[in-house]
Write a protein that holds these residues in place. Structure first.
Motif, short mmCIF file in Angstrom:
data_model
loop_
_atom_site.label_atom_id
_atom_site.label_comp_id
_atom_site.label_asym_id
_atom_site.label_seq_id
_atom_site.Cartn_x
_atom_site.Cartn_y
_atom_site.Cartn_z
N ARG A 56 37.79 -39.93 14.05
CA ARG A 56 38.94 -40.54 14.18
C ARG A 56 38.77 -42.10 13.37
O ARG A 56 39.93 -42.55 12.73
CB ARG A 56 39.52 -40.99 15.73
N ARG A 57 37.74 -42.54 13.61
CA ARG A 57 37.36 -43.79 12.84
C ARG A 57 37.50 -43.67 11.40
O ARG A 57 38.11 -44.28 10.79
CB ARG A 57 35.84 -44.23 13.11
N ALA A 58 36.94 -42.32 10.62
CA ALA A 58 36.96 -42.20 9.54
C ALA A 58 38.44 -42.03 8.99
O ALA A 58 38.79 -42.40 7.81
CB ALA A 58 36.28 -41.03 9.10
N ASP A 59 39.40 -41.23 9.74
CA ASP A 59 40.64 -41.09 9.45
C ASP A 59 41.32 -42.39 9.48
O ASP A 59 42.17 -42.56 8.69
CB ASP A 59 41.58 -40.18 10.51
N LEU A 60 40.97 -43.20 10.47
CA LEU A 60 41.80 -44.72 10.64
C LEU A 60 41.57 -45.31 9.32
O LEU A 60 42.39 -45.91 8.44
CB LEU A 60 41.38 -45.23 11.84
N VAL A 61 40.20 -45.54 8.98
CA VAL A 61 39.74 -46.22 7.61
C VAL A 61 40.38 -45.72 6.26
O VAL A 61 41.13 -46.50 5.57
CB VAL A 61 38.50 -46.43 7.60
N ARG A 62 40.53 -44.54 6.33
CA ARG A 62 40.95 -43.81 4.99
C ARG A 62 42.60 -44.16 5.08
O ARG A 62 42.91 -44.36 3.93
CB ARG A 62 40.71 -42.02 5.24
N ASP A 63 43.12 -43.87 6.29
CA ASP A 63 44.79 -44.27 6.07
C ASP A 63 44.84 -45.71 5.72
O ASP A 63 45.90 -45.75 4.89
CB ASP A 63 45.32 -44.19 7.58
N ARG A 64 44.04 -46.71 6.23
CA ARG A 64 44.42 -48.06 5.76
C ARG A 64 44.06 -48.37 4.37
O ARG A 64 44.68 -49.03 3.84
CB ARG A 64 43.56 -48.69 6.81
N LEU A 65 42.77 -47.70 3.92
CA LEU A 65 42.46 -47.83 2.68
C LEU A 65 43.49 -47.16 1.63
O LEU A 65 43.83 -48.02 0.70
CB LEU A 65 41.17 -47.11 2.47
N SER A 66 44.41 -46.24 2.27
CA SER A 66 45.21 -45.53 1.23
C SER A 66 46.46 -46.53 1.06
O SER A 66 47.31 -46.39 -0.03
CB SER A 66 45.76 -44.23 1.63
N ARG A 67 46.62 -47.60 2.13
CA ARG A 67 47.75 -48.42 2.03
C ARG A 67 47.53 -49.72 1.10
O ARG A 67 48.51 -50.46 0.75
CB ARG A 67 48.02 -49.08 3.31
N LEU A 68 46.19 -49.81 0.63
CA LEU A 68 45.89 -50.98 -0.19
C LEU A 68 45.76 -50.36 -1.69
O LEU A 68 46.13 -49.27 -2.15
CB LEU A 68 44.32 -51.25 -0.25
N ASP A 69 46.18 -51.24 -2.57
CA ASP A 69 46.15 -50.98 -4.28
C ASP A 69 44.82 -50.49 -4.63
O ASP A 69 43.89 -50.67 -4.07
CB ASP A 69 47.00 -52.28 -4.91
N GLY A 70 44.84 -49.88 -5.96
CA GLY A 70 43.75 -49.29 -6.38
C GLY A 70 42.60 -50.18 -6.68
O GLY A 70 41.33 -50.02 -6.47
N ALA A 71 43.21 -51.44 -6.93
CA ALA A 71 42.06 -52.47 -7.26
C ALA A 71 41.24 -52.96 -6.26
O ALA A 71 40.08 -53.15 -6.13
CB ALA A 71 42.69 -53.83 -7.91
N ASP A 72 41.94 -53.23 -4.94
CA ASP A 72 41.33 -53.40 -3.58
C ASP A 72 40.42 -52.20 -3.28
O ASP A 72 39.36 -52.70 -2.73
CB ASP A 72 42.45 -53.82 -2.43
N ARG A 73 40.94 -51.01 -3.54
CA ARG A 73 39.92 -49.79 -2.92
C ARG A 73 38.76 -49.88 -3.89
O ARG A 73 37.41 -49.59 -3.21
CB ARG A 73 40.69 -48.56 -3.22
N GLU A 74 38.92 -50.10 -5.25
CA GLU A 74 37.74 -50.24 -5.88
C GLU A 74 36.83 -51.17 -5.83
O GLU A 74 35.54 -51.09 -5.71
CB GLU A 74 38.10 -50.25 -7.65
N THR A 75 37.37 -52.51 -5.33
CA THR A 75 36.45 -53.51 -4.81
C THR A 75 35.78 -53.22 -3.70
O THR A 75 34.51 -53.72 -3.53
CB THR A 75 37.34 -54.90 -4.73
N LEU A 76 36.41 -52.58 -2.82
CA LEU A 76 35.66 -52.35 -1.62
C LEU A 76 34.55 -51.44 -1.60
O LEU A 76 33.51 -51.43 -1.04
CB LEU A 76 36.75 -51.86 -0.39
N LEU A 77 34.93 -50.27 -2.32
CA LEU A 77 33.96 -49.25 -2.84
C LEU A 77 32.84 -49.89 -3.44
O LEU A 77 31.63 -49.32 -2.94
CB LEU A 77 34.68 -48.01 -3.85
N ALA A 78 32.91 -50.81 -4.34
CA ALA A 78 31.89 -51.30 -5.36
C ALA A 78 31.04 -52.43 -4.31
O ALA A 78 29.69 -52.45 -4.69
CB ALA A 78 32.37 -52.01 -6.22
N ALA A 79 31.58 -52.85 -3.16
CA ALA A 79 30.90 -53.75 -2.16
C ALA A 79 29.96 -52.99 -1.25
O ALA A 79 29.07 -53.66 -0.78
CB ALA A 79 31.77 -54.53 -1.64
N VAL A 80 30.38 -51.66 -1.12
CA VAL A 80 29.45 -50.85 0.07
C VAL A 80 28.02 -50.88 -0.23
O VAL A 80 27.40 -51.32 0.76
CB VAL A 80 29.95 -49.47 0.12
N PRO A 81 27.52 -50.84 -1.57
CA PRO A 81 26.02 -50.96 -1.66
C PRO A 81 25.49 -52.13 -1.42
O PRO A 81 24.33 -52.51 -0.62
CB PRO A 81 25.81 -50.22 -3.07
#
Length: 151
Positions: free
Chosen positions: A110-135
């Motif tokens: 459920r946590r993964a589903d929630l975060v996935r849903d909220r990430l899908s509401r962000l624009d592509g640039a924000d998703r890419e920024t968050l993805l790059a920040a994980v490491p």
């Protein structure tokens, strides 16, 4: 003295995201009413079945008596089993119950589903920024962990 805003802003954002995820999941899963420390201990025991109380305390940076209290609470709830360590009869090994593993698995899903849903509401640039920040966030966590392990 003026403080640099970035460290405080980052810490606030991380805490805020975590708090909101927990609140949302608690609303959706009322049967899983665990506090943060209980969830952390349960996750650790699921990842490392048979871990002892002192090792769990070290891993979670908690006092041994605090972990013992958490173990007692989780055992009463039917989430953990404490058994005697055959190598050292004075020590206990902690094991998750099947019900706890299932609940924790559901919580993670459920946590993964929630975060996935909220990430899908962000624009592509924000998703890419968050993805790059994980490491970098993982490396930050490692430095915090290392700091806690120093004598």
């Amino acid at each position: 003295m003026t403080q640099e805003p970035f460290p405080e802003d980052l810490a606030d954002a991380l805490v805020g995201v975590q708090r909101l995820i927990r609140r949302r999941l608690r609303r959706e899963m009322p049967d899983l009413r665990l506090r943060g420390a209980e969830v952390e201990l349960l996750r650790l025991v699921v990842e490392r079945p048979g871990i002892g109380i002192s090792d769990a305390a070290k891993e979670l940076y908690l006092a041994g008596n605090s972990v013992s209290t958490l173990v007692n609470q989780l055992a009463r709830q039917g989430s953990l089993v404490r058994e005697t360590d055959p190598a050292d009869r004075r020590a206990a090994r902690l094991l998750p119950t099947p019900a706890a593993e299932a609940r924790l698995g559901e919580w993670r899903r459920r946590r993964a589903d929630l975060v996935r849903d909220r990430l899908s509401r962000l624009d592509g640039a924000d998703r890419e920024t968050l993805l790059a920040a994980v490491p970098a966030l993982r490396r930050l966590a490692d430095t915090l962990r290392e700091e806690g392990e120093r004598p």
